[in-house]
Design a protein around this motif. Sequence first.
Motif, PDB file in Angstrom:
ATOM      1  N   ARG A  87      95.734 138.295  67.614  1.00  0.00           N
ATOM      2  CA  ARG A  87      96.958 139.079  67.261  1.00  0.00           C
ATOM      3  C   ARG A  87      96.745 140.313  66.625  1.00  0.00           C
ATOM      4  O   ARG A  87      97.292 141.568  67.133  1.00  0.00           O
ATOM      5  CB  ARG A  87      97.751 138.047  66.332  1.00  0.00           C
ATOM      6  N   LYS A 144      97.996 143.904  68.599  1.00  0.00           N
ATOM      7  CA  LYS A 144      99.176 144.578  68.266  1.00  0.00           C
ATOM      8  C   LYS A 144      98.616 145.990  68.078  1.00  0.00           C
ATOM      9  O   LYS A 144      99.524 147.038  68.230  1.00  0.00           O
ATOM     10  CB  LYS A 144      99.242 144.021  66.567  1.00  0.00           C
ATOM     11  N   ASN A 147     102.959 130.222  67.471  1.00  0.00           N
ATOM     12  CA  ASN A 147     102.365 131.546  68.063  1.00  0.00           C
ATOM     13  C   ASN A 147     103.116 131.968  69.477  1.00  0.00           C
ATOM     14  O   ASN A 147     102.065 132.514  70.250  1.00  0.00           O
ATOM     15  CB  ASN A 147     100.906 131.611  68.108  1.00  0.00           C
ATOM     16  N   SER A 148     104.327 131.485  69.768  1.00  0.00           N
ATOM     17  CA  SER A 148     104.614 131.621  71.111  1.00  0.00           C
ATOM     18  C   SER A 148     104.847 132.902  71.593  1.00  0.00           C
ATOM     19  O   SER A 148     104.733 133.126  72.596  1.00  0.00           O
ATOM     20  CB  SER A 148     106.237 130.943  71.200  1.00  0.00           C
ATOM     21  N   ASP A 149     104.859 134.026  70.556  1.00  0.00           N
ATOM     22  CA  ASP A 149     104.771 135.567  71.005  1.00  0.00           C
ATOM     23  C   ASP A 149     103.384 135.857  71.476  1.00  0.00           C
ATOM     24  O   ASP A 149     103.384 136.976  71.984  1.00  0.00           O
ATOM     25  CB  ASP A 149     105.469 136.393  69.939  1.00  0.00           C
ATOM     26  N   LEU A 150     102.505 135.098  71.225  1.00  0.00           N
ATOM     27  CA  LEU A 150     101.168 135.711  71.126  1.00  0.00           C
ATOM     28  C   LEU A 150     100.746 135.255  72.710  1.00  0.00           C
ATOM     29  O   LEU A 150      99.864 135.970  73.560  1.00  0.00           O
ATOM     30  CB  LEU A 150     100.285 135.030  70.085  1.00  0.00           C
ATOM     31  N   TYR A 172     100.749 134.146  76.668  1.00  0.00           N
ATOM     32  CA  TYR A 172     101.390 134.556  77.896  1.00  0.00           C
ATOM     33  C   TYR A 172     101.890 132.682  78.206  1.00  0.00           C
ATOM     34  O   TYR A 172     101.274 132.166  78.747  1.00  0.00           O
ATOM     35  CB  TYR A 172     100.344 134.697  79.114  1.00  0.00           C
ATOM     36  N   SER A 173     103.126 132.810  78.208  1.00  0.00           N
ATOM     37  CA  SER A 173     103.955 131.654  78.238  1.00  0.00           C
ATOM     38  C   SER A 173     103.617 130.790  79.386  1.00  0.00           C
ATOM     39  O   SER A 173     103.344 129.417  79.165  1.00  0.00           O
ATOM     40  CB  SER A 173     105.364 131.750  78.055  1.00  0.00           C
ATOM     41  N   LYS A 200      98.902 140.164  75.483  1.00  0.00           N
ATOM     42  CA  LYS A 200      98.931 138.756  75.354  1.00  0.00           C
ATOM     43  C   LYS A 200      97.573 138.032  75.500  1.00  0.00           C
ATOM     44  O   LYS A 200      96.773 138.771  76.293  1.00  0.00           O
ATOM     45  CB  LYS A 200      99.867 137.990  76.425  1.00  0.00           C
TER      46      LYS A 200
END
Length: 519
Positions: free
Chosen positions: A149, A153, A201-204, A206-207, A227
């Motif tokens: 992360r 970032k 960590n859903s924002d990290l 690639y879903s 991601k």
Amino acid sequence: MPRPASHHAGVRSRRRARPLVGLITVCAALGAALLTPGAAGASGSRNEDAYRDLGSVTRLDWMANIASDTSLAAMSLPGTHDTLAIHGGASAQTQEDFGDNGKTLKAQLEHGIRAIDIRVRISGAEDFTIHHGVVYQNANFGDVLNEARAFLKKHPSETVVMRLKAECPFKDVKAFDCANDPKSMTPEDARNIFGHYVSRNSDLFYSPSVTGAGRAPVPRLKDVRGKVVLGSFDGVNSDSYGIETFNKNQEDHWTADPVQKKWDYVKENVDKAVADDKNEMYVTYTSASDGVKRLPFEYAGGYWQEQGGVRTEVQGVNYRLMKYLNGGDSGRVGTVMMDFPGWALVDNIISRNNGHIPKGGGNRAIWLVNSDKTYVNSQYKRCMVRGPEFDSSKTGGLITQRECQSKAPGSHQWGAEKPTSFESNGYFWIKSSNGKCLTVPYNNGTPPAAGTQLFWWDCETRWFSGSQMWNVVPTKIGSVEDSKKSYRFINNWTGLCLSMDPATASATGGKVTQDTCPK
């Protein structure tokens, strides 16, 4: 215009000695294209350049210039096998030690690594700790996510591909295996624990790669910048995580003996990656160890052996791969997971993405190939044309250019074709619709200079004639966010690229020439 010497298309001495890397199919109109070294990429000469030294130069944002529409499968990604295995002695350590708690991962990412191999053990029924076999690596899965992360970032142009593996068997635990805590844990428990990490960590992530509802299609770089992409989650009795084909085209003979055999496996899979144009992932593990006779550092870095009183050096897989890739800047090699990688080996893999770096608004030595079989100059937007004959025999003539037409006549149409009457080593004829070949003039056997106008001429079918053999290298023009696929055509004999004469670029019948290839 004087007619060229009748033997100009068949002089064997013009066969240019040049290493060939591999073959890919590019499109129906173009035929097939060989990816060989163009401009020299990164290179190393010593074992230390390939082994256990990531170097002092950071490679923080090397994906920033890659076209965003590039498929992850088309890229070449340097990676590490057992990414955080820095403890446990020579039989367990696989990576240069930059510190505990994920600091080794931080250093790898900063030095260009973009694919990681994370091995986890269930701890306390709710967490993952990082292990290599029975050896705890002084890091937890949370450390991995925190370091990823922080890096992404700061460097949002990048992506990190993660192979995740449940390291401890759920049944039949042996002496050298780690054991989950508690031992009653099941593959379903491991999947549920991972799900909790994902939700936090859903924002990290690639879903599409972490839903557990099925493997996701291979994404484009634009979809995964910033991601973590889960390539696969192995050892949990499920094939519903990760991305399609991640485990399909894989080399992982981890007990191969001797080193030569392991290298043969590695080279074979790398060559397959270069030769295959399908949108599929290729993953090559260069690592191996039998735990006793040969250890990870020996497979990676080589060793000395003595037979009959003679001491000889056995080169490691890292050095062999570095030398094999030296100087090349095109031809995807896929994802390469390494033990103890060195800076030059990492750079050589990264340089294989150069064909995905858009070359701006165009270049006179870069061409677009359209579905109507026209070759359009990317700088001047004019079509290559089979020009006037030298004489009534119609044996040959000049190659010219003119404004492209809405319906392409036969004189505007070309195609790459592999000869069948001799071994072309991956090079191709560029043939006009009348069956004649794009040819560099004979020039009394001396390779002509840049700026020389090209001919069309009878194709030499008896043997390899370098003046008619072309290496077709895919590249891109435009911008990172708006790119188009295009090509460099490099002549085997002269090493120069198909181009246009700037002085006659706006004139109908202007010259099509050869020129220095763009980098």
